[in-house]
Design a protein around this motif. Structure first.
Motif, PDB file in Angstrom:
ATOM      1  N   LEU A  75       0.834  -1.201   0.000  1.00  0.00           N
ATOM      2  CA  LEU A  75       0.000   0.000   0.000  1.00  0.00           C
ATOM      3  C   LEU A  75       0.867   1.249   0.000  1.00  0.00           C
ATOM      4  N   ARG A  76       0.313   2.319  -0.523  1.00  0.00           N
ATOM      5  CA  ARG A  76       0.924   3.622  -0.338  1.00  0.00           C
ATOM      6  C   ARG A  76       0.674   4.030   1.116  1.00  0.00           C
ATOM      7  N   ILE A  77       1.508   4.915   1.627  1.00  0.00           N
ATOM      8  CA  ILE A  77       1.350   5.356   3.017  1.00  0.00           C
ATOM      9  C   ILE A  77      -0.032   5.983   3.209  1.00  0.00           C
ATOM     10  N   SER A  78      -0.505   6.741   2.244  1.00  0.00           N
ATOM     11  CA  SER A  78      -1.828   7.376   2.369  1.00  0.00           C
ATOM     12  C   SER A  78      -2.938   6.329   2.436  1.00  0.00           C
ATOM     13  N   ASP A  79      -2.803   5.240   1.679  1.00  0.00           N
ATOM     14  CA  ASP A  79      -3.804   4.166   1.711  1.00  0.00           C
ATOM     15  C   ASP A  79      -3.753   3.406   3.038  1.00  0.00           C
ATOM     16  N   LEU A  80      -2.547   3.218   3.556  1.00  0.00           N
ATOM     17  CA  LEU A  80      -2.405   2.575   4.866  1.00  0.00           C
ATOM     18  C   LEU A  80      -3.061   3.438   5.944  1.00  0.00           C
ATOM     19  N   ALA A  81      -2.835   4.745   5.880  1.00  0.00           N
ATOM     20  CA  ALA A  81      -3.452   5.662   6.849  1.00  0.00           C
ATOM     21  C   ALA A  81      -4.973   5.599   6.756  1.00  0.00           C
ATOM     22  N   ALA A  82      -5.505   5.581   5.544  1.00  0.00           N
ATOM     23  CA  ALA A  82      -6.962   5.518   5.363  1.00  0.00           C
ATOM     24  C   ALA A  82      -7.524   4.206   5.899  1.00  0.00           C
ATOM     25  N   ARG A  83      -6.860   3.107   5.616  1.00  0.00           N
ATOM     26  CA  ARG A  83      -7.340   1.806   6.108  1.00  0.00           C
ATOM     27  C   ARG A  83      -7.299   1.725   7.617  1.00  0.00           C
ATOM     28  N   MET A  84      -6.282   2.352   8.224  1.00  0.00           N
ATOM     29  CA  MET A  84      -6.153   2.309   9.678  1.00  0.00           C
ATOM     30  C   MET A  84      -6.984   3.396  10.362  1.00  0.00           C
ATOM     31  N   GLY A  85      -7.428   4.381   9.585  1.00  0.00           N
ATOM     32  CA  GLY A  85      -8.237   5.456  10.149  1.00  0.00           C
ATOM     33  C   GLY A  85      -7.443   6.399  11.036  1.00  0.00           C
ATOM     34  N   ILE A  86      -6.176   6.610  10.695  1.00  0.00           N
ATOM     35  CA  ILE A  86      -5.347   7.531  11.472  1.00  0.00           C
ATOM     36  C   ILE A  86      -4.662   8.517  10.528  1.00  0.00           C
ATOM     37  N   ALA A  87      -4.122   9.578  11.101  1.00  0.00           N
ATOM     38  CA  ALA A  87      -3.548  10.663  10.317  1.00  0.00           C
ATOM     39  C   ALA A  87      -2.347  10.199   9.500  1.00  0.00           C
ATOM     40  N   LEU A  88      -2.227  10.784   8.309  1.00  0.00           N
ATOM     41  CA  LEU A  88      -1.125  10.463   7.409  1.00  0.00           C
ATOM     42  C   LEU A  88       0.227  10.716   8.073  1.00  0.00           C
ATOM     43  N   SER A  89       0.367  11.816   8.804  1.00  0.00           N
ATOM     44  CA  SER A  89       1.656  12.120   9.448  1.00  0.00           C
ATOM     45  C   SER A  89       2.010  11.064  10.493  1.00  0.00           C
ATOM     46  N   THR A  90       0.999  10.554  11.207  1.00  0.00           N
ATOM     47  CA  THR A  90       1.235   9.509  12.207  1.00  0.00           C
ATOM     48  C   THR A  90       1.699   8.219  11.533  1.00  0.00           C
ATOM     49  N   VAL A  91       1.039   7.862  10.446  1.00  0.00           N
ATOM     50  CA  VAL A  91       1.405   6.642   9.727  1.00  0.00           C
ATOM     51  C   VAL A  91       2.787   6.792   9.096  1.00  0.00           C
ATOM     52  N   SER A  92       3.103   7.962   8.607  1.00  0.00           N
ATOM     53  CA  SER A  92       4.415   8.187   8.015  1.00  0.00           C
ATOM     54  C   SER A  92       5.525   7.939   9.043  1.00  0.00           C
ATOM     55  N   ARG A  93       5.342   8.449  10.264  1.00  0.00           N
ATOM     56  CA  ARG A  93       6.327   8.201  11.324  1.00  0.00           C
ATOM     57  C   ARG A  93       6.362   6.719  11.691  1.00  0.00           C
ATOM     58  N   MET A  94       5.198   6.085  11.744  1.00  0.00           N
ATOM     59  CA  MET A  94       5.139   4.669  12.081  1.00  0.00           C
ATOM     60  C   MET A  94       5.852   3.823  11.024  1.00  0.00           C
ATOM     61  N   VAL A  95       5.672   4.160   9.760  1.00  0.00           N
ATOM     62  CA  VAL A  95       6.322   3.431   8.679  1.00  0.00           C
ATOM     63  C   VAL A  95       7.837   3.557   8.804  1.00  0.00           C
ATOM     64  N   ASP A  96       8.309   4.743   9.171  1.00  0.00           N
ATOM     65  CA  ASP A  96       9.752   4.905   9.392  1.00  0.00           C
ATOM     66  C   ASP A  96      10.247   3.973  10.501  1.00  0.00           C
ATOM     67  N   LEU A  97       9.464   3.848  11.586  1.00  0.00           N
ATOM     68  CA  LEU A  97       9.836   2.952  12.685  1.00  0.00           C
ATOM     69  C   LEU A  97       9.786   1.481  12.258  1.00  0.00           C
ATOM     70  N   LEU A  98       8.759   1.110  11.500  1.00  0.00           N
ATOM     71  CA  LEU A  98       8.650  -0.268  11.007  1.00  0.00           C
ATOM     72  C   LEU A  98       9.810  -0.597  10.076  1.00  0.00           C
ATOM     73  N   ASP A  99      10.170   0.363   9.232  1.00  0.00           N
ATOM     74  CA  ASP A  99      11.292   0.177   8.324  1.00  0.00           C
ATOM     75  C   ASP A  99      12.597   0.064   9.111  1.00  0.00           C
ATOM     76  N   GLY A 100      12.763   0.914  10.115  1.00  0.00           N
ATOM     77  CA  GLY A 100      13.962   0.869  10.951  1.00  0.00           C
ATOM     78  C   GLY A 100      14.088  -0.431  11.728  1.00  0.00           C
ATOM     79  N   SER A 101      12.964  -1.052  12.043  1.00  0.00           N
ATOM     80  CA  SER A 101      12.972  -2.335  12.749  1.00  0.00           C
ATOM     81  C   SER A 101      13.187  -3.511  11.804  1.00  0.00           C
ATOM     82  N   GLY A 102      13.143  -3.235  10.502  1.00  0.00           N
ATOM     83  CA  GLY A 102      13.383  -4.297   9.516  1.00  0.00           C
ATOM     84  C   GLY A 102      12.175  -5.162   9.230  1.00  0.00           C
ATOM     85  N   TRP A 103      10.953  -4.632   9.451  1.00  0.00           N
ATOM     86  CA  TRP A 103       9.734  -5.428   9.282  1.00  0.00           C
ATOM     87  C   TRP A 103       8.993  -5.167   7.978  1.00  0.00           C
TER      88      TRP A 103
END
Length: 179
Positions: A75-103
């Motif tokens: 998914l694009r980050i915007s689509d992930l945010a929409a599916r999760m029902g949370i703000a795009l900026s929050t998901v963007s930071r979360m994706v950075d953390l998930l990427d940093g964790s290697g997941w």
């Protein structure tokens, strides 16, 4: 001479028996009552399901993002945010953390070379699977504490709960009118 009692053991009330919370079979309970009781039950079950994760840095929101990617990704980050029902900026930071964790892994969107798709990678899938197995074991332990009649009632309710879940997953943020 007395005859032995060959009747089956009493397993408590069956799913069709009525209790203080049940309504007669010909009267359907009010959807608002069902919703309130279901919400309360879910609220009490979620902490038990989320306790003792395999990884301490896997928060419930990060696990939800991994689960969303597993079910609907890449998914694009915007689509992930929409599916999760949370703000795009929050998901963007979360994706950075998930990427940093290697997941997760980031890939160029083949339909738009300027956009990036987020996908679960092997390590993320393995973590999500282990977390789900651990939660299933904890839930099975709780279900084993129920009476046989309660277990049958829970089993009988699964098709309705699955339909509700499928509708919620396919229509994020939308309240169902009918399923």
């Amino acid at each position: 001479m007395t005859t032995p009692d060959l009747s089956p053991p009493d397993l408590g009330p069956s799913a069709s028996d009525t209790s203080a919370h049940d309504t007669p079979a010909h009267d359907a309970p009010e959807p608002a009552e069902i919703a309130g009781r279901l919400r309360t039950a879910i609220q009490h079950l979620l902490p038990a399901l989320r306790a003792r994760t395999v990884r301490g840095d896997l928060t419930p929101s990060r696990q939800a993002a991994l689960a969303t990617l597993a079910a609907h990704g890449p998914l694009r980050i915007s689509d992930l945010a929409a599916r999760m029902g949370i703000a795009l900026s929050t998901v963007s930071r979360m994706v950075d953390l998930l990427d940093g964790s290697g997941w997760i892994e980031r890939k160029t969107d083949p339909l738009d070379q300027r956009a990036t798709l987020i996908a679960l990678n092997g390590a993320g899938r393995a973590l999500l699977d282990a977390t789900r197995r651990e939660a299933a074991v904890r839930l099975a332990e709780q279900i084993a504490q129920l009476t046989p009649a309660e277990q049958r009632s829970l089993y009988a309710a699964l098709p309705a709960l699955e339909a509700l879940s499928e509708h919620a997953a396919s229509h994020p943020g939308e309240l169902p009118s009918t399923i």
